[in-house]
Scaffold this motif. Sequence first.
Motif, PDB file in Angstrom:
ATOM      1  N   ILE A 294       0.874  -1.171   0.000  1.00  0.00           N
ATOM      2  CA  ILE A 294       0.000   0.000   0.000  1.00  0.00           C
ATOM      3  C   ILE A 294       0.908   1.216   0.000  1.00  0.00           C
ATOM      4  O   ILE A 294       1.759   1.378   0.879  1.00  0.00           O
ATOM      5  CB  ILE A 294      -0.922   0.050   1.239  1.00  0.00           C
ATOM      6  CG1 ILE A 294      -1.863  -1.153   1.264  1.00  0.00           C
ATOM      7  CG2 ILE A 294      -1.706   1.357   1.260  1.00  0.00           C
ATOM      8  CD1 ILE A 294      -2.940  -1.150   0.208  1.00  0.00           C
ATOM      9  N   LYS A 295       0.740   2.080  -1.010  1.00  0.00           N
ATOM     10  CA  LYS A 295       1.565   3.279  -1.110  1.00  0.00           C
ATOM     11  C   LYS A 295       0.777   4.473  -0.568  1.00  0.00           C
ATOM     12  O   LYS A 295      -0.324   4.766  -1.048  1.00  0.00           O
ATOM     13  CB  LYS A 295       2.008   3.509  -2.553  1.00  0.00           C
ATOM     14  CG  LYS A 295       2.842   2.360  -3.118  1.00  0.00           C
ATOM     15  CD  LYS A 295       3.414   2.661  -4.493  1.00  0.00           C
ATOM     16  CE  LYS A 295       4.639   3.542  -4.396  1.00  0.00           C
ATOM     17  NZ  LYS A 295       5.327   3.689  -5.713  1.00  0.00           N
TER      18      LYS A 295
ATOM     19  N   VAL B 230      -4.305   0.392   7.507  1.00  0.00           N
ATOM     20  CA  VAL B 230      -3.671  -0.581   6.605  1.00  0.00           C
ATOM     21  C   VAL B 230      -3.390  -1.875   7.354  1.00  0.00           C
ATOM     22  O   VAL B 230      -3.680  -2.979   6.847  1.00  0.00           O
ATOM     23  CB  VAL B 230      -2.369  -0.009   6.009  1.00  0.00           C
ATOM     24  CG1 VAL B 230      -1.621  -1.091   5.232  1.00  0.00           C
ATOM     25  CG2 VAL B 230      -2.669   1.175   5.095  1.00  0.00           C
ATOM     26  N   ARG B 231      -2.845  -1.752   8.554  1.00  0.00           N
ATOM     27  CA  ARG B 231      -2.461  -2.962   9.294  1.00  0.00           C
ATOM     28  C   ARG B 231      -3.666  -3.768   9.734  1.00  0.00           C
ATOM     29  O   ARG B 231      -3.581  -4.990   9.883  1.00  0.00           O
ATOM     30  CB  ARG B 231      -1.599  -2.563  10.490  1.00  0.00           C
ATOM     31  CG  ARG B 231      -0.233  -2.055  10.034  1.00  0.00           C
ATOM     32  CD  ARG B 231       0.691  -1.758  11.161  1.00  0.00           C
ATOM     33  NE  ARG B 231       2.003  -1.372  10.628  1.00  0.00           N
ATOM     34  CZ  ARG B 231       2.767  -0.445  11.147  1.00  0.00           C
ATOM     35  NH1 ARG B 231       2.361   0.214  12.225  1.00  0.00           N
ATOM     36  NH2 ARG B 231       3.936  -0.163  10.615  1.00  0.00           N
ATOM     37  N   LEU B 232      -4.777  -3.103   9.889  1.00  0.00           N
ATOM     38  CA  LEU B 232      -5.986  -3.810  10.308  1.00  0.00           C
ATOM     39  C   LEU B 232      -6.627  -4.535   9.130  1.00  0.00           C
ATOM     40  O   LEU B 232      -7.031  -5.697   9.251  1.00  0.00           O
ATOM     41  CB  LEU B 232      -6.987  -2.812  10.908  1.00  0.00           C
ATOM     42  CG  LEU B 232      -8.341  -3.387  11.356  1.00  0.00           C
ATOM     43  CD1 LEU B 232      -8.150  -4.398  12.484  1.00  0.00           C
ATOM     44  CD2 LEU B 232      -9.282  -2.262  11.785  1.00  0.00           C
ATOM     45  N   HIS B 233      -6.708  -3.873   7.976  1.00  0.00           N
ATOM     46  CA  HIS B 233      -7.453  -4.416   6.845  1.00  0.00           C
ATOM     47  C   HIS B 233      -6.577  -5.096   5.790  1.00  0.00           C
ATOM     48  O   HIS B 233      -7.093  -5.849   4.949  1.00  0.00           O
ATOM     49  CB  HIS B 233      -8.282  -3.310   6.185  1.00  0.00           C
ATOM     50  CG  HIS B 233      -9.357  -2.769   7.075  1.00  0.00           C
ATOM     51  ND1 HIS B 233     -10.535  -3.445   7.309  1.00  0.00           N
ATOM     52  CD2 HIS B 233      -9.421  -1.622   7.813  1.00  0.00           C
ATOM     53  CE1 HIS B 233     -11.295  -2.737   8.135  1.00  0.00           C
ATOM     54  NE2 HIS B 233     -10.637  -1.617   8.460  1.00  0.00           N
TER      55      HIS B 233
ATOM     56  N   PRO C  49      -3.209  -6.759   6.575  1.00  0.00           N
ATOM     57  CA  PRO C  49      -2.085  -7.067   7.472  1.00  0.00           C
ATOM     58  C   PRO C  49      -0.846  -7.631   6.765  1.00  0.00           C
ATOM     59  O   PRO C  49       0.258  -7.537   7.302  1.00  0.00           O
ATOM     60  CB  PRO C  49      -2.683  -8.089   8.449  1.00  0.00           C
ATOM     61  CG  PRO C  49      -3.866  -8.666   7.730  1.00  0.00           C
ATOM     62  CD  PRO C  49      -4.403  -7.567   6.888  1.00  0.00           C
ATOM     63  N   LYS C  50      -1.030  -8.203   5.579  1.00  0.00           N
ATOM     64  CA  LYS C  50       0.112  -8.776   4.869  1.00  0.00           C
ATOM     65  C   LYS C  50       0.811  -7.763   3.956  1.00  0.00           C
ATOM     66  O   LYS C  50       1.854  -8.074   3.373  1.00  0.00           O
ATOM     67  CB  LYS C  50      -0.339  -9.981   4.040  1.00  0.00           C
ATOM     68  CG  LYS C  50      -0.852 -11.144   4.889  1.00  0.00           C
ATOM     69  CD  LYS C  50      -1.264 -12.314   4.007  1.00  0.00           C
ATOM     70  CE  LYS C  50      -1.769 -13.476   4.857  1.00  0.00           C
ATOM     71  NZ  LYS C  50      -2.194 -14.630   4.011  1.00  0.00           N
ATOM     72  N   ALA C  51       0.239  -6.581   3.828  1.00  0.00           N
ATOM     73  CA  ALA C  51       0.785  -5.590   2.898  1.00  0.00           C
ATOM     74  C   ALA C  51       1.909  -4.788   3.549  1.00  0.00           C
ATOM     75  O   ALA C  51       1.833  -4.420   4.725  1.00  0.00           O
ATOM     76  CB  ALA C  51      -0.312  -4.643   2.426  1.00  0.00           C
ATOM     77  N   GLN C  52       2.952  -4.527   2.758  1.00  0.00           N
ATOM     78  CA  GLN C  52       3.998  -3.617   3.188  1.00  0.00           C
ATOM     79  C   GLN C  52       3.596  -2.193   2.814  1.00  0.00           C
ATOM     80  O   GLN C  52       3.071  -1.953   1.726  1.00  0.00           O
ATOM     81  CB  GLN C  52       5.329  -3.953   2.514  1.00  0.00           C
ATOM     82  CG  GLN C  52       5.945  -5.265   2.965  1.00  0.00           C
ATOM     83  CD  GLN C  52       7.261  -5.524   2.244  1.00  0.00           C
ATOM     84  OE1 GLN C  52       7.287  -6.125   1.171  1.00  0.00           O
ATOM     85  NE2 GLN C  52       8.354  -5.062   2.823  1.00  0.00           N
ATOM     86  N   ILE C  53       3.861  -1.266   3.717  1.00  0.00           N
ATOM     87  CA  ILE C  53       3.524   0.132   3.466  1.00  0.00           C
ATOM     88  C   ILE C  53       4.728   0.834   2.855  1.00  0.00           C
ATOM     89  O   ILE C  53       5.856   0.691   3.334  1.00  0.00           O
ATOM     90  CB  ILE C  53       3.100   0.839   4.773  1.00  0.00           C
ATOM     91  CG1 ILE C  53       1.845   0.179   5.345  1.00  0.00           C
ATOM     92  CG2 ILE C  53       2.857   2.328   4.527  1.00  0.00           C
ATOM     93  CD1 ILE C  53       1.448   0.703   6.716  1.00  0.00           C
ATOM     94  N   VAL C  54       4.469   1.584   1.771  1.00  0.00           N
ATOM     95  CA  VAL C  54       5.494   2.428   1.163  1.00  0.00           C
ATOM     96  C   VAL C  54       5.060   3.874   1.351  1.00  0.00           C
ATOM     97  O   VAL C  54       3.992   4.272   0.874  1.00  0.00           O
ATOM     98  CB  VAL C  54       5.661   2.131  -0.345  1.00  0.00           C
ATOM     99  CG1 VAL C  54       6.761   3.013  -0.936  1.00  0.00           C
ATOM    100  CG2 VAL C  54       5.967   0.660  -0.589  1.00  0.00           C
TER     101      VAL C  54
END
Length: 422
Positions: free
Chosen positions: A152-153, A171-174, A176-181
């Motif tokens: 997720i950017k 982002v972490r709630l919905h 959780p497997k995505a890395q944030i940029v």
Amino acid sequence: MTSTSDHPTPSSDEGTGDHAIIARQAIVDESRAVFGYELFDRSTAHHAHTAASDAALLFNALSYAGSEALVGRKTVFINCTHDSLVGGHLELIHPDKVVLEIPTLGPQATAEDIANRLPTFDALRQRGFRLAFNQNTLLPAYVSWLQHAAFIKLDLTAFKPELSGPLVKHVRLHAPKAQIVAEKVETAEQHERMALLGVKLFQGYWFAQPAIVKAKTIRPSQATIIQLINLVRQQASTADIEDLLKKDPTLSFNLLRFINSSGFGLSCEVTSFRHAVMILGLKKLFRWAALLLTTSRKDGAPAAVGQTAVVRGRLMELLAAELLPPEECDNAFVVGVFSLLDAMLGVPMDRALESVALPDSVQDALLHNRGVFAPFLDLTRACESGDDEAFARCADALHLSNHQVNMAHMNALIWAESLAAE
């Protein structure tokens, strides 16, 4: 997505002629090591972002710019339109190498429109692609997309600083497997704020402005590409396709460079035309040729230097057949046909060969004029020079008679002329 302020535009002399112009901007981790690069097409100023431009960007990055120099072994982030997500060009790349950045739909999109994209996302993930979305995907209407997010950017210019914490938490709630940029990072304060929230990937002017990579390209004539497409559609034999590749050095050069690029994901180097055709297969070969056709210039007819290269290749192949095992004749052809690659690309030979995999024996002849093929190349050049002494010396070195060499040279010229007339 990255705004136009992050996208350098080409100067007036760029985007024309024989150059692929691609900008890249680094995405770095918490230790400021490069994690990957986002690529932007700069070959045409102010062009619309379309499915065709997505395909051209990927194709140019892999085939022309020399992907090792452009991105090395790093992950590549490519902005996509929804139309391009179902394009055949994605079949030509290794999914492990590419992250597809996907925008949300327009303001008129319905819940059904949003849901209809899910099968495409699922199919891409099944094939191994990773998907990136921007912060607009955090809107309630797009919650179903988040299960497909690998990244997720968050565009720091798109929301107030005090919203950083809630957005990261969301982002972490919905997802959780995505890395944030964190993108559009332009100050130390922005970087520190996102780092304290646990964000580990960053992109923006604070780290690196987009850099332009301008690569010389050589493109086959459209007529030759169409011949290749027709052969593939007719399911021609590998031998027939190999014959066509021998006809046009620019076509064979681009194929070998493409199939050995990091984006293709092979674990071994492909050094022969036959091997390239067999590995690529007819379906992918068709995709490659079709994209090559769409990115080639209408006036891309082979120059005189290309014709000379074809003659050299055929002459070396015929001369080698007199003295070397059959399996070496193909390599002799490659030496001849690539012996003018520096002239075709306008760069020194060592640089020209950096972007295409060739056997050591071929490289030795082209770079150092040594090895088993060097005397054949010397004789081939002597045939062009009109220097009788050099001709006699090179022919004697190979224990070939004047008659043998002259017949081979004549046959090579006739063969090249017959190809040009087709």
